[in-house]
Write a protein that holds these residues in place. Structure first.
Motif, PDB file in Angstrom:
ATOM      1  N   ALA A 147      -6.180  -3.108  -5.430  1.00 25.56           N
ATOM      2  CA  ALA A 147      -7.082  -2.268  -6.198  1.00 25.56           C
ATOM      3  C   ALA A 147      -6.475  -1.762  -7.484  1.00 25.56           C
ATOM      4  N   ARG A 182     -11.367  -4.850   3.489  1.00 29.14           N
ATOM      5  CA  ARG A 182     -12.614  -4.887   2.727  1.00 29.14           C
ATOM      6  C   ARG A 182     -12.291  -4.953   1.234  1.00 29.14           C
ATOM      7  N   ARG A 183     -11.335  -4.119   0.828  1.00 27.10           N
ATOM      8  CA  ARG A 183     -10.934  -4.100  -0.574  1.00 27.10           C
ATOM      9  C   ARG A 183     -10.381  -5.471  -0.985  1.00 27.10           C
ATOM     10  N   SER A 223     -14.192   6.908   3.843  1.00 28.91           N
ATOM     11  CA  SER A 223     -14.133   5.771   2.938  1.00 28.91           C
ATOM     12  C   SER A 223     -12.667   5.607   2.575  1.00 28.91           C
ATOM     13  N   ASP A 224     -12.328   4.713   1.662  1.00 26.94           N
ATOM     14  CA  ASP A 224     -10.897   4.549   1.400  1.00 26.94           C
ATOM     15  C   ASP A 224     -10.358   5.508   0.339  1.00 26.94           C
ATOM     16  N   THR A 225     -11.229   6.353  -0.188  1.00 26.34           N
ATOM     17  CA  THR A 225     -10.789   7.462  -1.042  1.00 26.34           C
ATOM     18  C   THR A 225     -11.650   8.671  -0.683  1.00 26.34           C
ATOM     19  N   LEU A 265      -7.883   2.319   8.558  1.00 28.45           N
ATOM     20  CA  LEU A 265      -7.305   1.828   7.315  1.00 28.45           C
ATOM     21  C   LEU A 265      -7.363   0.310   7.197  1.00 28.45           C
ATOM     22  N   HIS A 277       0.508  10.316  -1.766  1.00 26.58           N
ATOM     23  CA  HIS A 277       0.393   9.359  -0.671  1.00 26.58           C
ATOM     24  C   HIS A 277      -1.046   8.857  -0.525  1.00 26.58           C
ATOM     25  N   LEU A 292       0.864  -1.173   0.000  1.00 30.83           N
ATOM     26  CA  LEU A 292       0.000   0.000   0.000  1.00 30.83           C
ATOM     27  C   LEU A 292       0.892   1.211   0.000  1.00 30.83           C
ATOM     28  N   GLY A 293       1.022   1.904  -1.089  1.00 28.55           N
ATOM     29  CA  GLY A 293       1.957   3.026  -1.108  1.00 28.55           C
ATOM     30  C   GLY A 293       3.292   2.542  -0.590  1.00 28.55           C
ATOM     31  N   ALA A 328      -1.133   6.502 -10.256  1.00 31.01           N
ATOM     32  CA  ALA A 328       0.291   6.545 -10.620  1.00 31.01           C
ATOM     33  C   ALA A 328       0.935   5.215 -10.250  1.00 31.01           C
ATOM     34  N   THR A 329       1.792   4.696 -11.127  1.00 36.16           N
ATOM     35  CA  THR A 329       2.468   3.441 -10.807  1.00 36.16           C
ATOM     36  C   THR A 329       3.720   3.737  -9.978  1.00 36.16           C
ATOM     37  N   ALA A 330       4.331   2.674  -9.472  1.00 29.92           N
ATOM     38  CA  ALA A 330       5.505   2.839  -8.616  1.00 29.92           C
ATOM     39  C   ALA A 330       6.683   3.433  -9.383  1.00 29.92           C
ATOM     40  N   ASP A 374      -3.577   9.273   1.496  1.00 34.88           N
ATOM     41  CA  ASP A 374      -4.172   8.809   2.754  1.00 34.88           C
ATOM     42  C   ASP A 374      -5.650   9.193   2.731  1.00 34.88           C
ATOM     43  N   PRO A 375      -6.551   8.252   2.994  1.00 37.05           N
ATOM     44  CA  PRO A 375      -7.978   8.582   2.874  1.00 37.05           C
ATOM     45  C   PRO A 375      -8.441   9.646   3.874  1.00 37.05           C
ATOM     46  N   ALA A 379      -7.410   5.728  -6.084  1.00 34.87           N
ATOM     47  CA  ALA A 379      -7.967   4.411  -6.407  1.00 34.87           C
ATOM     48  C   ALA A 379      -8.318   3.604  -5.169  1.00 34.87           C
ATOM     49  N   GLY A 380      -7.749   3.963  -4.034  1.00 37.95           N
ATOM     50  CA  GLY A 380      -8.001   3.216  -2.811  1.00 37.95           C
ATOM     51  C   GLY A 380      -7.101   3.792  -1.737  1.00 37.95           C
ATOM     52  N   ALA A 381      -7.141   3.201  -0.550  1.00 39.50           N
ATOM     53  CA  ALA A 381      -6.307   3.716   0.529  1.00 39.50           C
ATOM     54  C   ALA A 381      -4.840   3.659   0.107  1.00 39.50           C
ATOM     55  N   MET A 382      -4.175   4.791   0.075  1.00 39.66           N
ATOM     56  CA  MET A 382      -2.764   4.894  -0.279  1.00 39.66           C
ATOM     57  C   MET A 382      -2.446   4.244  -1.625  1.00 39.66           C
ATOM     58  N   THR A 383      -3.406   4.262  -2.496  1.00 39.57           N
ATOM     59  CA  THR A 383      -3.237   3.678  -3.823  1.00 39.57           C
ATOM     60  C   THR A 383      -3.774   4.673  -4.848  1.00 39.57           C
ATOM     61  N   THR A 384      -2.980   4.961  -5.874  1.00 37.90           N
ATOM     62  CA  THR A 384      -3.394   5.954  -6.857  1.00 37.90           C
ATOM     63  C   THR A 384      -3.221   5.402  -8.269  1.00 37.90           C
ATOM     64  N   ARG A 403      -0.428  -5.117  -5.449  1.00 38.82           N
ATOM     65  CA  ARG A 403      -0.940  -3.757  -5.286  1.00 38.82           C
ATOM     66  C   ARG A 403      -2.451  -3.843  -5.226  1.00 38.82           C
ATOM     67  N   ASP A 442     -10.586  -0.855   5.917  1.00 41.56           N
ATOM     68  CA  ASP A 442     -10.836  -0.501   4.517  1.00 41.56           C
ATOM     69  C   ASP A 442     -10.025  -1.385   3.580  1.00 41.56           C
TER      70      ASP A 442
END
Ligand SMILES: Cc1cc2nc3c(=O)[nH]c(=O)nc-3n(C[C@H](O)[C@H](O)[C@H](O)COP(=O)(O)OP(=O)(O)OC[C@H]3O[C@@H](n4cnc5c(N)ncnc54)[C@H](O)[C@@H]3O)c2cc1C
Ligand code: FES
Ligand code: FES
Lengths: 399, 281
Positions: free
Chosen positions: A377, A344-345, B218-220, A338, B115, A264-265, B158-160, B117-118, B151-156, A375, A341
């Motif tokens: 989602a 859940r995902r 929520s996660d976003t 977190l 980053h 996650l990030g 953008a790729t790594a 963060d939601p 896209a989700g918690a700490m997920t966007t 990764r 969440d």
């Protein structure tokens, strides 16, 4: 610069130019304390929360524990030692003492540097109404803040347009503490102690007490219930549907060893764990399993998972996943909502993989990204599932 | 708590940053205010940190008629103090709540968005205003609308191996008003629930449209057109039931977060409407 190489960094501290030789992972507070002997900068949490390590970098207050010394090439740093000397205290230091703003004094350097920054850079926000908030970036465990706020307010009153500069910044030789960089870093070639693999636990224990998070996900699958049940009740297929998970060993007593990764990030965890199926009811299409895992970083998770499949509309299946999660170690500090969440995902992706596996009979490829940790989602699949789940949730509520 | 060993590089150009990120187990280091705690807690242990602080082309902060553009290395406190930020009033309302002063000195605006963060405020501002996030990779550059970025918690999106090079916030138009509110356990902490609102009115004060973004729920960040809900309290309660789906934790249940959301949304939509009228010439 390689991980175990020492890097020379030159910056100025309290008016003197200095050069230190540090491993990349050494933060500035350690470099100041251990290499330069400036132990006025205190360390509490070392992850940015307590404010003990607050110093000035290029004129602004910053956390010395969230800044690697290698990032400071050319920076101008002022620590509490630079603020004043015993003979020539800064007005803030005098006021702290006058208003009894310190008891044990552990937070005092951070409080002084934070309040200096406030009065020097943002005096408009130093009025009594805003002061408690403005000083909330540093935590004090002893004085209850009143003396501290009174001291800052007092100095603000006498210097409304900004405080006098630091009083003890001059060119001088800083003498290090001698321990030097070598002792703070394993010599290259050695495997650092923390590289040791986490040992998987030997037995499954059923978690008790209040869970850190509870997740309830209901997904509508297109596949008929018999096909879904075939996937869910076959552990190797079940695990294959779980993003990032891998089955490594089947043990007697419906117990299984495996591995699961989450990314996650910047967070990347890899758990080695053990799971056991406690209950399998083929007629009711229910299964209950408990699992536990341990990460190399000392985080542990336990989960009590109940899966229940029911016939759904249009010959499909409604898959309900309910999980109680128990987190401990570092991950728990990071958790907030977190964890729930993210789980859940994960379950949403799991449900879509179960659907696929039930439909095609094949083992789904949920390894979205190599190597193993997935990764979460990534891509449209998850989002499509998510929309479906949302829609379903809304429908269930309306009923 | 100490970070595990990592290699450190500080390239001088964007191309070199992208080359360092390609293929390997590397992470961008911007302000470090979220990344360093993760490393210190050993929740992550990338092999290499790629410090983008020396890439001069990423330090732009500029405002045009249409957008406020914030480059990747612009620190939160620099934006907060800048004249340019006045073009986007929401930024001024929100910035004091992004952590503490001491963190904003180093933390970057784009780092907060990258980053994802939601519970963070700046991704919510980006969502509510419909900001555009610029992303660069070895394959080229792309511009991603905020609505597609998170896209989700700490997920966007953008790729790594990609870098967020900047973010463009649309500047305020006449007739727009804003609201922001959050409930956190202490000032500067991440919010248990928060909302950002934007209402547009015409010359007569008639509402043209209203948008709301919830965060920490929520996660976003979750953005909705709420034009029809401005005076509809039960509608806002239904909205809360729909969008607040973060599970409970030790600081509050889902129901509590829904209640916070309802109160904040009602209050901040009215605030936005009042501001919008005031600002109308
Ligand atoms: C005690 C504490 C309290 C906080 N409270 C809040 C709060 O209330 N609200 C809030 O919003 N934030 C809060 N923060 C977080 C803070 O705002 C961070 O500064 C911000 O989230 C990240 O920005 P950064 O520049 O420091 O990024 P970094 O920490 O350097 O990076 C964070 C992540 O984003 C990636 N990244 C950064 N920049 C880029 C880029 N340009 N392109 C691609 N990837 C990139 C990194 O690789 C890393 O994975 C808090 C932090 C702390 C320590
Ligand atoms: S030690 Fe740096 S903030 Fe706690
Ligand atoms: S005086 Fe003891 S922590 Fe503040």
């Amino acid at each position: 610069m390689e991980a175990h190489e020492l890097v020379d960094v030159a910056f100025s501290v309290n008016g003197s130019s200095v050069s230190v030789s540090v491993p990349p992972r050494m933060h500035l507070a350690d470099a100041l304390r251990e290499q330069l002997g400036l132990t006025g900068t205190h360390l509490g949490c070392e992850h940015g929360v307590c404010g003990m390590c607050t110093i000035l970098v290029d004129g602004d207050a910053a956390r010395a524990c969230l800044l690697f010394a290698v990032q400071c090439e050319g920076a101008e740093i002022v620590t509490v030692e630079g603020l004043g000397s015993p003979e020539r205290q800064h007005p803030l230091q005098e006021a702290f003492s006058h208003h009894h703003g310190l008891q044990c004094g552990f937070c005092t350097p951070g409080m002084l540097m934070s309040s200096y920054d406030l009065l020097a850079n943002a005096p408009d926000h130093a009025g009594d109404d805003e002061l408690p908030e403005q000083m909330s970036g540093v935590l004090c465990r002893c004085t209850g803040y009143r003396g501290i706020l009174a001291a800052v307010s007092d100095v603000h009153g006498t210097h409304p347009d900004g405080v006098p500069g630091p009083r003890n910044c001059a060119t001088r030789t800083l003498v290090g503490r001698g321990s030097g960089p070598a002792s703070s870093q394993a010599p290259s070639g050695d495997v650092p102690a923390d590289e040791v693999r986490a040992a998987a636990p030997a037995e499954v224990r059923i978690p008790t007490g209040a869970p850190s998070a509870t997740v309830l996900v209901t997904s509508e699958l297109r596949s008929p219930i018999a096909a879904v049940w075939e996937v869910v009740s076959d552990v190797s297929r079940l695990v294959a549907c779980l993003p990032g998970a891998e089955l490594t060993e089947t043990l007697p007593g419906d117990r299984y060893r495996g591995r699961a990764g989450v990314a996650l990030g910047p967070v990347k965890l890899s758990f080695e764990g053990l799971a056991q199926i406690l209950d399998r009811d083929a007629d009711a299409h229910r299964i209950r399993l408990v699992g536990q895992g341990r990460d190399t970083g000392g985080s542990a998770t336990q989960a009590d998972i109940r899966l229940h499949a029911e016939p759904g509309p249009d010959g499909g299946t409604v898959l309900r996943a309910e999980a109680d999660l128990f987190l401990s170690g570092r991950i728990a500090q990071f958790g907030r909502a977190l964890a729930g969440d993210v789980s859940r995902r994960l379950f949403e992706q799991f449900a879509s993989a179960v659907d696929e596996s039930a439909r095609t009979g094949a083992v789904p490829d949920v390894r979205v990204a190599a190597p193993s940790p997935v990764r979460i989602a990534a891509g449209a699949v998850a989002d499509a599932v998510r929309r479906r789940v949302r829609a379903l949730r809304a429908r269930l509520r309306r009923r | 708590m100490k970070a595990a060993p990592f290699a450190y590089v500080r390239p001088g150009s964007l191309d070199d940053v992208l080359a360092e990120l390609a293929g390997g187990d590397a992470k961008v280091l911007a302000g470090g205010q979220s990344l360093v705690p993760v490393l210190a807690m050993r929740l992550g242990r990338p092999a290499t940190l790629v410090d983008i602080g020396s890439v001069a082309s990423l330090g732009d902060l500029a405002v045009t008629d249409d957008v406020l553009r914030v480059g990747a290395t612009v620190r939160q406190r620099r934006l907060e103090r800048s004249d340019e930020a006045r073009a986007v009033p929401l930024i001024g309302m929100v910035m004091p709540f992004v952590g503490h002063r001491e963190l904003r000195s180093r933390g970057t605006v784009c780092g907060s968005i990258a980053h994802a963060d939601p519970s963070a405020e700046l991704p919510a501002v980006a969502s509510c205003l419909g900001a555009t996030i610029e992303v660069a990779g070895t394959g080229g550059r792309r511009r991603v609308p905020a609505a597609e970025f998170f896209a989700g918690a700490m997920t966007t999106a953008a790729t790594a191996e990609e870098v967020v090079t900047g973010v463009e916030f649309p500047v305020a138009r006449p007739g727009e008003g804003y609201g922001f509110g959050e409930i956190a356990r202490r000032h500067g902490d991440f919010a248990l629930a928060g909302v950002v609102t934007r209402v547009r009115v015409d010359d007569d004060g008639t509402v043209l449209d209203a948008r709301l973004t919830g965060f920490g729920i929520s996660d976003t960040p979750v953005t909705r057109d709420v034009t029809a809900l401005l005076d509809d309290e039960s509608g806002i309660r239904d909205l809360a039931a729909d969008v607040v789906d973060t599970g409970g934790d030790t600081h509050g249940s889902t129901g509590y977060r829904r209640r916070l959301f309802t109160v904040l949304a009602t209050r901040e939509l009215q605030r936005a409407r009042r501001n919008a009228r005031k600002e109308r010439p």
